[in-house]
Enzyme design. Structure first.
Site, PDB file in Angstrom:
ATOM      1  N   ILE A 241      59.518  53.798  39.607  1.00 32.47           N
ATOM      2  CA  ILE A 241      60.526  54.808  39.028  1.00 32.47           C
ATOM      3  C   ILE A 241      60.371  55.821  37.725  1.00 32.47           C
ATOM      4  CG2 ILE A 241      59.991  53.344  36.940  1.00 32.47           C
ATOM      5  CD1 ILE A 241      63.173  53.432  38.424  1.00 32.47           C
TER       6      ILE A 241
ATOM      7  N   ALA B  35      48.933  63.035  35.556  1.00 31.35           N
ATOM      8  CA  ALA B  35      49.529  61.808  36.836  1.00 31.35           C
ATOM      9  C   ALA B  35      47.616  61.827  37.124  1.00 31.35           C
ATOM     10  CB  ALA B  35      49.928  62.689  37.519  1.00 31.35           C
TER      11      ALA B  35
ATOM     12  N   PRO C 210      50.245  59.835  50.989  1.00 31.21           N
ATOM     13  CA  PRO C 210      50.778  61.323  51.529  1.00 31.21           C
ATOM     14  C   PRO C 210      52.395  61.030  50.765  1.00 31.21           C
ATOM     15  CG  PRO C 210      50.569  59.839  53.266  1.00 31.21           C
ATOM     16  CD  PRO C 210      49.751  59.375  52.521  1.00 31.21           C
TER      17      PRO C 210
ATOM     18  N   LYS D 157      53.638  43.027  27.612  1.00 29.40           N
ATOM     19  CA  LYS D 157      54.642  44.160  27.595  1.00 29.40           C
ATOM     20  C   LYS D 157      55.462  43.904  25.677  1.00 29.40           C
ATOM     21  CE  LYS D 157      56.190  45.615  32.164  1.00 29.40           C
ATOM     22  NZ  LYS D 157      57.870  45.508  32.459  1.00 29.40           N
TER      23      LYS D 157
HETATM   24  P1  NDP Z   1      54.059  52.084  40.264  1.00 31.20           P
HETATM   25  O1  NDP Z   1      53.479  50.534  40.754  1.00 31.20           O
HETATM   26  O2  NDP Z   1      55.440  52.660  41.122  1.00 31.20           O
HETATM   27  O3  NDP Z   1      53.066  52.580  39.249  1.00 31.20           O
HETATM   28  C1  NDP Z   1      53.894  53.889  38.526  1.00 31.20           C
HETATM   29  C2  NDP Z   1      52.769  54.764  38.306  1.00 31.20           C
HETATM   30  O4  NDP Z   1      51.589  54.451  37.841  1.00 31.20           O
HETATM   31  C3  NDP Z   1      50.969  55.978  39.799  1.00 31.20           C
HETATM   32  O5  NDP Z   1      52.599  56.365  40.022  1.00 31.20           O
HETATM   33  C4  NDP Z   1      50.451  55.818  39.177  1.00 31.20           C
HETATM   34  O6  NDP Z   1      50.484  57.234  38.935  1.00 31.20           O
HETATM   35  C5  NDP Z   1      50.245  55.012  37.666  1.00 31.20           C
HETATM   36  N1  NDP Z   1      49.018  54.303  37.992  1.00 31.20           N
HETATM   37  C6  NDP Z   1      49.306  53.520  39.129  1.00 31.20           C
HETATM   38  N2  NDP Z   1      48.194  52.788  39.248  1.00 31.20           N
HETATM   39  C7  NDP Z   1      46.912  52.870  37.963  1.00 31.20           C
HETATM   40  C8  NDP Z   1      45.792  52.730  37.814  1.00 31.20           C
HETATM   41  N3  NDP Z   1      45.080  52.477  38.258  1.00 31.20           N
HETATM   42  N4  NDP Z   1      45.025  53.606  36.765  1.00 31.20           N
HETATM   43  C9  NDP Z   1      46.008  54.384  35.964  1.00 31.20           C
HETATM   44  N5  NDP Z   1      47.671  54.601  36.525  1.00 31.20           N
HETATM   45  C10 NDP Z   1      47.544  54.300  37.705  1.00 31.20           C
HETATM   46  O7  NDP Z   1      55.048  51.426  38.952  1.00 31.20           O
HETATM   47  P2  NDP Z   1      56.633  51.192  38.949  1.00 31.20           P
HETATM   48  O8  NDP Z   1      57.531  52.297  39.040  1.00 31.20           O
HETATM   49  O9  NDP Z   1      56.926  50.047  40.336  1.00 31.20           O
HETATM   50  O10 NDP Z   1      56.840  50.380  37.784  1.00 31.20           O
HETATM   51  C11 NDP Z   1      56.895  51.003  36.890  1.00 31.20           C
HETATM   52  C12 NDP Z   1      57.379  49.603  35.457  1.00 31.20           C
HETATM   53  O11 NDP Z   1      58.987  48.949  36.080  1.00 31.20           O
HETATM   54  C13 NDP Z   1      56.426  48.678  35.467  1.00 31.20           C
HETATM   55  O12 NDP Z   1      56.997  48.493  33.646  1.00 31.20           O
HETATM   56  C14 NDP Z   1      57.066  47.285  36.192  1.00 31.20           C
HETATM   57  O13 NDP Z   1      56.848  46.351  35.302  1.00 31.20           O
HETATM   58  C15 NDP Z   1      58.617  47.568  36.036  1.00 31.20           C
HETATM   59  N6  NDP Z   1      59.492  46.992  37.133  1.00 31.20           N
HETATM   60  C16 NDP Z   1      60.863  46.732  37.163  1.00 31.20           C
HETATM   61  C17 NDP Z   1      61.468  46.369  38.213  1.00 31.20           C
HETATM   62  C18 NDP Z   1      63.076  45.937  37.754  1.00 31.20           C
HETATM   63  O14 NDP Z   1      63.600  45.197  39.180  1.00 31.20           O
HETATM   64  N7  NDP Z   1      62.918  45.920  36.530  1.00 31.20           N
HETATM   65  C19 NDP Z   1      60.672  46.098  39.294  1.00 31.20           C
HETATM   66  C20 NDP Z   1      59.429  47.013  39.519  1.00 31.20           C
HETATM   67  C21 NDP Z   1      59.291  47.258  38.736  1.00 31.20           C
HETATM   68  P3  NDP Z   1      49.695  58.831  38.950  1.00 31.20           P
HETATM   69  O15 NDP Z   1      49.494  58.510  39.799  1.00 31.20           O
HETATM   70  O16 NDP Z   1      50.754  59.180  38.723  1.00 31.20           O
HETATM   71  O17 NDP Z   1      48.456  58.662  38.360  1.00 31.20           O
END
Ligand code: NDP
Length: 320
Positions: free
Chosen positions: A19, A38, A47, A137
């Site tokens: 998102i 990030a 990639p 949350k």
């Molecule tokens: P992602 O899994 O796509 O991750 C988001 C970012 O978090 C990554 O791009 C990365 O950023 C960072 N991240 C991931 N792992 C780590 C780590 N180990 N340490 C530090 N940073 C990390 O997230 P989503 O977009 O799926 O989820 C975002 C929000 O949306 C959450 O609150 C989730 O609960 C919610 N959600 C809601 C949905 C709905 O239908 N309403 C569906 C899915 C999610 P980078 O690589 O840039 O550091």
């Protein structure tokens, strides 16, 4: 000297995520100087993440590379911006306490939007695995309030492309479609690009300061049976509807090992109990389609047309 036109500067955590990328693109398209915080790239960086960073740099997004543990680096980044939006993945939700500490130290942030983007955690009580997820949350919300950081909490409801992929599996069509419960409960499905745009709007909107904003446009309220029927109309196909009874989902939520017990509990909450529509939006509550009548949410009908021509890729949220 006052900054040019007082356009707010926005920093996004999790900006390379599912998102987050939509929030970042919307921020740029709405004219905000935008940066993301990030993790540094390395052999583990995929990639698609690298491509996204390339795209972001090409549209003048500043990428600050750092870990969430690097307090001073985060404080320095925060001092350059006005608004902070976190779209970190669920497993990093409690790491947002580090962002809160940094916001307190920086002292200049006008709005913080934490990584909610789902159901309204202060209004529902789902099955225990999802309840534990929501409790994290809630903890972040309470920490923000306790620190008197100006906030907006966003109840975005279902990410529409995410859930259309999950429910209808258009990439891999079968003759059967699974229906959770009796299929009649209403859910709310909002297209990810819109969630990005409305998130930037509300983060900048004085009306949304220290408020919850719900994204519940009337055109996007739909039951599973209605969604399947609409998809049948669009594709000209008929699908056999295979029901998974509520008891089976409850049982799975009790027997599957964590974190596998979370997704079934989410399905139960949204599609069996109808938690997204279980409370009324009152006159003085903030709802995005009412706040911005000049903007339009993509309707579910329009989204299914997108699925016919250029289907968004399936995704799976991180749960551990
Ligand atoms: P992602 O899994 O796509 O991750 C988001 C970012 O978090 C990554 O791009 C990365 O950023 C960072 N991240 C991931 N792992 C780590 C780590 N180990 N340490 C530090 N940073 C990390 O997230 P989503 O977009 O799926 O989820 C975002 C929000 O949306 C959450 O609150 C989730 O609960 C919610 N959600 C809601 C949905 C709905 O239908 N309403 C569906 C899915 C999610 P980078 O690589 O840039 O550091």
């Amino acid at each position: 000297m006052a900054r040019e036109a007082e356009v707010s500067r926005i920093l996004v955590f999790g900006g390379t995520g599912y998102i987050g990328k939509h929030i970042v693109r919307a921020s740029v398209s709405l004219g905000h100087p935008t940066c993301i915080y990030a993790r540094p790239t390395g052999p583990q960086t995929g990639p698609s993440n690298l491509n996204l960073r390339h795209e972001f740099r090409s549209i003048s997004i500043n990428i600050i590379e750092g870990e969430l543990e690097e307090h001073e680096k985060i404080v320095a980044a925060l001092k350059q911006v006005d608004i902070v939006i976190s779209a970190l993945a669920y497993p990093q939700v409690l790491d947002q306490l580090k962002i809160i500490d940094a916001i307190i130290a920086a002292g200049n942030i006008k709005r913080f939007v934490p990584s909610d983007f789902g159901c309204e955690e202060d209004k529902i009580t789902p099955l225990p695995p999802f309840e534990e997820f929501l409790e994290k949350k809630r903890k972040i919300r309470r920490a923000i309030e306790a620190a008197s950081i100006p906030f907006t909490f966003i109840t975005a409801n279902c990410f529409a492309a995410y859930f259309v992929n999950l429910l209808l599996h258009p990439h891999n069509p079968h003759d059967e479609i699974v229906v959770y419960g009796d299929g009649e409960a209403n859910a709310v499905l909002n297209y990810e690009e819109d969630i990005g745009k409305y998130t930037i709007k509300v983060a900048n909107d004085p009306r949304a300061c220290n408020r919850v904003v719900t994204y519940r446009p009337k055109s996007n309220i739909i039951s599973q049976h209605q969604l399947i029927s609409l998809w049948e109309e669009k594709t000209g196909r008929r699908f056999k509807r295979v029901c998974v009874p509520e008891e089976d989902l409850v049982k799975l939520s009790q027997t599957l090992p964590p974190p596998e017990n979370i997704p079934v509990s989410i399905l139960h909450s949204i599609f069996v109990k109808g938690d997204l529509m279980s409370y009324e939006i009152k006159e003085d509550d903030l709802e995005a389609s009412r706040m911005y009548p000049e903007m339009q949410f993509t309707t579910i009908d329009q989204l299914l047309d997108i699925f016919l021509t250029d289907p968004p890729e399936p995704a799976r949220a991180a749960f551990e």
